[in-house]
Motif scaffolding. Sequence first.
Motif, mmCIF file in Angstrom:
data_model
loop_
_atom_site.group_PDB
_atom_site.id
_atom_site.type_symbol
_atom_site.label_atom_id
_atom_site.label_comp_id
_atom_site.label_asym_id
_atom_site.label_seq_id
_atom_site.Cartn_x
_atom_site.Cartn_y
_atom_site.Cartn_z
ATOM 1 N N GLU A 164 45.543 -3.151 38.988
ATOM 2 C CA GLU A 164 46.035 -1.824 38.638
ATOM 3 C C GLU A 164 44.876 -0.992 38.114
ATOM 4 O O GLU A 164 44.371 -1.243 37.029
ATOM 5 N N PHE A 165 44.429 -0.018 38.897
ATOM 6 C CA PHE A 165 43.391 0.910 38.461
ATOM 7 C C PHE A 165 44.084 2.034 37.709
ATOM 8 O O PHE A 165 45.005 2.660 38.227
ATOM 9 N N ASN A 166 43.657 2.312 36.491
ATOM 10 C CA ASN A 166 44.272 3.342 35.666
ATOM 11 C C ASN A 166 43.306 4.502 35.483
ATOM 12 O O ASN A 166 42.117 4.294 35.221
ATOM 13 N N GLY A 167 43.831 5.701 35.619
ATOM 14 C CA GLY A 167 42.980 6.866 35.466
ATOM 15 C C GLY A 167 43.746 8.080 34.979
ATOM 16 O O GLY A 167 44.960 8.178 35.141
ATOM 17 N N LEU A 168 43.010 8.985 34.356
ATOM 18 C CA LEU A 168 43.567 10.263 33.917
ATOM 19 C C LEU A 168 42.993 11.327 34.847
ATOM 20 O O LEU A 168 41.781 11.377 35.057
ATOM 21 N N PHE A 169 43.873 12.138 35.411
ATOM 22 C CA PHE A 169 43.461 13.197 36.335
ATOM 23 C C PHE A 169 43.758 14.535 35.695
ATOM 24 O O PHE A 169 44.900 14.837 35.352
ATOM 25 N N ASP A 170 42.711 15.358 35.512
ATOM 26 C CA ASP A 170 42.909 16.658 34.873
ATOM 27 C C ASP A 170 43.112 17.790 35.875
ATOM 28 O O ASP A 170 43.143 18.951 35.512
ATOM 29 N N GLY A 171 43.279 17.438 37.136
ATOM 30 C CA GLY A 171 43.443 18.437 38.188
ATOM 31 C C GLY A 171 42.178 18.590 39.008
ATOM 32 O O GLY A 171 42.211 19.121 40.118
ATOM 33 N N ILE A 219 43.352 -3.256 35.303
ATOM 34 C CA ILE A 219 44.138 -4.355 34.735
ATOM 35 C C ILE A 219 44.411 -5.350 35.857
ATOM 36 O O ILE A 219 44.722 -4.960 36.982
ATOM 37 N N GLY A 220 44.319 -6.634 35.545
ATOM 38 C CA GLY A 220 44.657 -7.675 36.503
ATOM 39 C C GLY A 220 45.772 -8.531 35.956
ATOM 40 O O GLY A 220 45.896 -8.713 34.748
ATOM 41 N N GLU A 221 46.599 -9.044 36.830
ATOM 42 C CA GLU A 221 47.715 -9.893 36.392
ATOM 43 C C GLU A 221 47.241 -11.310 36.107
ATOM 44 O O GLU A 221 46.274 -11.786 36.698
ATOM 45 N N LEU A 222 47.945 -11.965 35.201
ATOM 46 C CA LEU A 222 47.684 -13.364 34.879
ATOM 47 C C LEU A 222 48.698 -14.238 35.586
ATOM 48 O O LEU A 222 49.839 -13.830 35.801
ATOM 49 N N LYS A 223 48.301 -15.443 35.892
ATOM 50 C CA LYS A 223 49.210 -16.377 36.542
ATOM 51 C C LYS A 223 50.180 -16.928 35.507
ATOM 52 O O LYS A 223 49.790 -17.336 34.424
ATOM 53 N N ASP A 224 51.465 -16.890 35.839
ATOM 54 C CA ASP A 224 52.500 -17.459 34.981
ATOM 55 C C ASP A 224 52.443 -18.977 35.129
ATOM 56 O O ASP A 224 52.647 -19.499 36.223
ATOM 57 N N GLN A 225 52.153 -19.667 34.052
ATOM 58 C CA GLN A 225 52.001 -21.114 34.115
ATOM 59 C C GLN A 225 53.300 -21.818 34.508
ATOM 60 O O GLN A 225 53.275 -22.869 35.123
ATOM 61 N N GLY A 226 54.439 -21.216 34.174
ATOM 62 C CA GLY A 226 55.719 -21.835 34.491
ATOM 63 C C GLY A 226 56.040 -21.859 35.966
ATOM 64 O O GLY A 226 56.550 -22.832 36.498
ATOM 65 N N VAL A 227 55.732 -20.765 36.673
ATOM 66 C CA VAL A 227 56.054 -20.675 38.089
ATOM 67 C C VAL A 227 54.843 -20.761 38.994
ATOM 68 O O VAL A 227 54.979 -20.905 40.195
ATOM 69 N N PRO A 238 39.746 -6.196 30.664
ATOM 70 C CA PRO A 238 39.648 -5.702 32.033
ATOM 71 C C PRO A 238 39.869 -6.827 33.033
ATOM 72 O O PRO A 238 39.693 -7.999 32.705
ATOM 73 N N ALA A 239 40.223 -6.450 34.233
ATOM 74 C CA ALA A 239 40.353 -7.434 35.304
ATOM 75 C C ALA A 239 38.953 -7.936 35.633
ATOM 76 O O ALA A 239 37.987 -7.191 35.552
ATOM 77 N N HIS A 240 38.858 -9.185 35.968
ATOM 78 C CA HIS A 240 37.561 -9.752 36.345
ATOM 79 C C HIS A 240 37.381 -9.584 37.849
ATOM 80 O O HIS A 240 38.040 -10.254 38.634
ATOM 81 N N LEU A 241 36.495 -8.657 38.229
ATOM 82 C CA LEU A 241 36.277 -8.346 39.641
ATOM 83 C C LEU A 241 34.825 -8.571 40.024
ATOM 84 O O LEU A 241 33.917 -8.299 39.233
ATOM 85 N N GLU A 242 34.619 -9.027 41.245
ATOM 86 C CA GLU A 242 33.266 -9.108 41.799
ATOM 87 C C GLU A 242 32.742 -7.680 41.938
ATOM 88 O O GLU A 242 33.516 -6.738 42.122
ATOM 89 N N GLY A 270 38.202 -7.311 25.610
ATOM 90 C CA GLY A 270 39.182 -7.774 26.570
ATOM 91 C C GLY A 270 40.488 -8.032 25.842
ATOM 92 O O GLY A 270 40.502 -8.370 24.654
ATOM 93 N N ALA A 271 41.587 -7.853 26.533
ATOM 94 C CA ALA A 271 42.887 -8.062 25.913
ATOM 95 C C ALA A 271 43.858 -8.639 26.941
ATOM 96 O O ALA A 271 43.708 -8.427 28.146
#
Length: 182
Positions: free
Chosen positions: A20-27, A36-44, A55-59, A144-145
């Motif tokens: 998920e790329f997040n940005g503010l656009f002022d016009g 943001i990157g998703e984490l793997k759900d350990q249960g499923v 932040p998401a860990h990207l190459e 990081g969070a």
Amino acid sequence: MVIEATQIPKNVVSSIPTLEFNGLFDGQVVYQLGVIGELKDQGVGKYQTLAKRYPAHLESDLATKVTATSERAISQQETPGLYQVLYQAEGVHEDVSPLTAPDIAFMTKVWGMNLTAIWVRLMIGRFSGQALVKASHEGTTYHGAIYRAHFPYADYHLTNQKSAPATVIGAQIERANKGSKQ
């Protein structure tokens, strides 16, 4: 704040993490708020929109592609605002939508800046891109969070509720390098 139907988060379950790329656009200008990157759900053993990392860990190549594609997609929007560009596969642009309320709250915590207040200033014509850039660099250390949604339905005597992004009642945010929970 009323969340319109188009702003209700979608629950995506996949073997590939959504970015998920997040940005503010002022016009005119797109200000990056990060990916943001998703984490793997350990249960499923699958990725879900209910657990995220910033932040998401990207190459490097993927980060460059996601940033360029996202800025282009957001700059084509008709109105200023907070936007999110979703990617389901490696750098393949899926959707552009307004940033959802849970993600605004998460990014506010991560950045230490009230994105709702910034959005209001943008809507009433009192937004300053220079002030945003200055505030984002002054004495702020980004950490990081990790975000995990909570659904304490029993605490509120709610029954027959399904866990989904639109029904999040609370969240736990962990700072990756401090280990503190908020």
